[in-house]
Motif scaffolding. Structure first.
Motif, PDB file in Angstrom:
ATOM      1  N   ALA B 130      -1.573  -2.238   4.032  1.00 41.07           N
ATOM      2  CA  ALA B 130      -1.502  -3.367   4.969  1.00 41.07           C
ATOM      3  C   ALA B 130      -2.015  -2.933   6.336  1.00 41.07           C
ATOM      4  N   GLY B 131      -3.027  -2.093   6.314  1.00 36.56           N
ATOM      5  CA  GLY B 131      -3.632  -1.635   7.554  1.00 36.56           C
ATOM      6  C   GLY B 131      -2.997  -0.359   8.074  1.00 36.56           C
ATOM      7  N   GLY B 235      -3.511  -1.866  12.307  1.00 38.27           N
ATOM      8  CA  GLY B 235      -2.121  -1.413  12.385  1.00 38.27           C
ATOM      9  C   GLY B 235      -1.417  -2.009  11.184  1.00 38.27           C
ATOM     10  N   ILE B 236      -0.283  -1.450  10.778  1.00 32.78           N
ATOM     11  CA  ILE B 236       0.406  -1.964   9.591  1.00 32.78           C
ATOM     12  C   ILE B 236       0.980  -3.345   9.894  1.00 32.78           C
ATOM     13  N   GLY B 237       0.584  -4.331   9.086  1.00 32.81           N
ATOM     14  CA  GLY B 237       0.905  -5.724   9.383  1.00 32.81           C
ATOM     15  C   GLY B 237       2.245  -6.198   8.856  1.00 32.81           C
ATOM     16  N   GLY B 238       3.248  -5.355   8.861  1.00 31.42           N
ATOM     17  CA  GLY B 238       4.564  -5.784   8.399  1.00 31.42           C
ATOM     18  C   GLY B 238       5.521  -4.602   8.433  1.00 31.42           C
ATOM     19  N   VAL B 239       6.683  -4.785   7.840  1.00 37.55           N
ATOM     20  CA  VAL B 239       7.657  -3.696   7.767  1.00 37.55           C
ATOM     21  C   VAL B 239       7.949  -3.411   6.298  1.00 37.55           C
ATOM     22  N   SER B 240       8.414  -2.202   6.011  1.00 33.26           N
ATOM     23  CA  SER B 240       8.653  -1.827   4.618  1.00 33.26           C
ATOM     24  C   SER B 240      10.129  -1.973   4.269  1.00 33.26           C
ATOM     25  N   ARG B 241      10.397  -2.049   2.990  1.00 30.07           N
ATOM     26  CA  ARG B 241      11.773  -2.077   2.501  1.00 30.07           C
ATOM     27  C   ARG B 241      12.522  -0.852   3.018  1.00 30.07           C
TER      28      ARG B 241
END
Lengths: 294, 294
Positions: B130-131, B235-241
């Protein structure tokens, strides 16, 4: 590898442990599906949904529906290469290969049944077509299967990803990411007992076909077969969101909706994958056969 | 019709209301997606995921990615019949038809952007692609879009299914069940302002194609386009579990996993559907155009 939230078979207690045992014996499969282990976290859902489904899925009709799913799970194109030369070169004996083959048979017996299960639960959740008293089965179709695991089949040991070697964790991660899944399927946790074989299976059998349009179309087809059959159950094979409204919080209700949808796709994917692993050894006819018919 | 659990725009308060406002203005779309309204029930997720995604999705690169999704969303085969003769026969004026057309344009501007959003959130959740800072955009691609709704576009009014007439509830249920969805998309809650049109849209444009292999293949294609592009975010487009492990309970974490997966499919379905409604009026070229390009 951080574990996906679930209640594994060795952690289940009380009512849930009894339900897990009833699932093994009713479906005649040696493991409880990942989907069920995760949804068991949600209060009251699995007991209610299983109670509704059990009379439906214990019939010969449901077994025949799973047989049709299995038969439709072959991907177009040539089968994958026979893994035996690589296994023999790595020192595998015929007996080891035979045991792996029986493991694949049991997985391929169970996955199509779990696709029937998750389809019924998902359709019932949305008050669509998951059977009803207006549906009537023939006497033969309505007959229950024998209760209990088939002779010679023992419960699977699912490897705990958290305590696996870095090599095995890498394989589980690879299998998971190939299909854009959220965690390793039970099947890979079983096959992880043979890391050398799991590596061959992933690279030779699955990587070339994962996420292809053909794979997607095959999943589409078997999910439709499952829906058509659960619609003919002689009782509703699950519970609805509405039924559970007073039991579940909004977060739980929304979350279960997502999980039912996701596992409907996940189980279809894994059904196709493991039938393909068997096809590599023994061809299409053997891979699509019900090896535990009674 | 029992409502699906969510926080609708008029119920959002405090930080969440500010985030909803920021989403309208950043994406330049006049509604907050169903997916976001449902996931807003889960503590801390939407604020964290939006904070991560906003710098990525506010770029011209993300806008161009959504444009590619829109262009790939046409189903094979002839377009559906022009609905204007039926609308005129029912007394619609040209001005009413024009206003409906602008509503479809705004929906078709937004849906592909929401497919980019949900794809980034889903890929990031699983620590896939996700980037990341190793990705570099050209100066033009990195430029931010103007902030705020396009001139002349007002926030949509989403009809509340619970208070709708039995006729409108029936239409919403029909649209939902045609695609095996869990609740009515925002789009249908907007179009429900015109029940006579919504009925034509469902029966003439959508019922003939819903759940066909072609529809499924088109969804498959646009989801792949979205994945390819979010992988190139700088940049990473979210958050991970994993990131959220200390914030969410196991039930919340599992539930969000299912919802992210489900809405990735749901938004793809609805993107294709509403572009098809516009195609019926104005043809393929108009239906796939970015009508709010700056």
């Amino acid at each position: 590898m951080n574990a996906f939230p679930q209640i594994d078979a060795d952690q289940a207690a009380g009512e849930l442990a009894a339900i897990y045992d009833d699932i093994y014996a009713t479906l005649r499969v040696p493991w409880v599906a990942f989907a069920i282990r995760v949804m068991a976290l949600f209060p009251a859902y699995v007991p209610a949904a299983w109670a509704a489904l059990k009379p439906q899925i214990s019939t010969r009709f449901a077994e025949a529906a799973a047989d049709l799913v299995r038969q439709a799970s072959i991907l177009p194109g040539p089968p994958p290469p026979d893994p035996r030369p690589k296994l023999r070169a790595a020192g595998w004996t015929d007996e080891q290969i035979r045991r792996l083959g029986r493991t694949l048979d049991a997985l391929n017996y169970g996955n199509p049944k779990y696709l029937i299960l998750i389809t019924a639960w998902n359709e019932a959740w949305h008050e669509r077509h998951a059977g009803g008293p207006e549906q009537v089965l023939s006497a033969t179709d309505a007959e229950p299967l024998p209760y209990g695991l088939p002779a010679g089949v023992d419960k699977f040991n699912l490897l705990d990803p958290a305590t696996a070697s870095p090599e095995v964790q890498g394989l589980l991660r690879r299998a998971r990411n190939l299909f854009l899944h959220h965690g390793p399927a039970s099947d890979y946790r079983v096959l992880a007992a043979w890391p050398d074989y799991l590596s061959i299976a992933i690279e030779d059998d699955l990587a070339p076909v994962a996420l292809t349009p053909q794979y997607d179309a095959t999943s589409y087809r078997i999910r439709a077969i499952a829906r058509e059959h659960v619609a003919r159950f002689p009782g509703i094979g699950g519970v609805s969101r509405h039924d559970m409204e007073e039991t579940l919080t909004p977060v739980e209700s929304a979350g279960l909706t997502g999980l039912l949808f996701m596992y409907n796709r996940f189980i279809a994917d894994i059904t196709i994958a493991i039938i393909r692993l068997k096809q590599a050894f023994d061809g299409t006819e053997s891979a699509t056969q019900n090896k535990f018919a009674t």
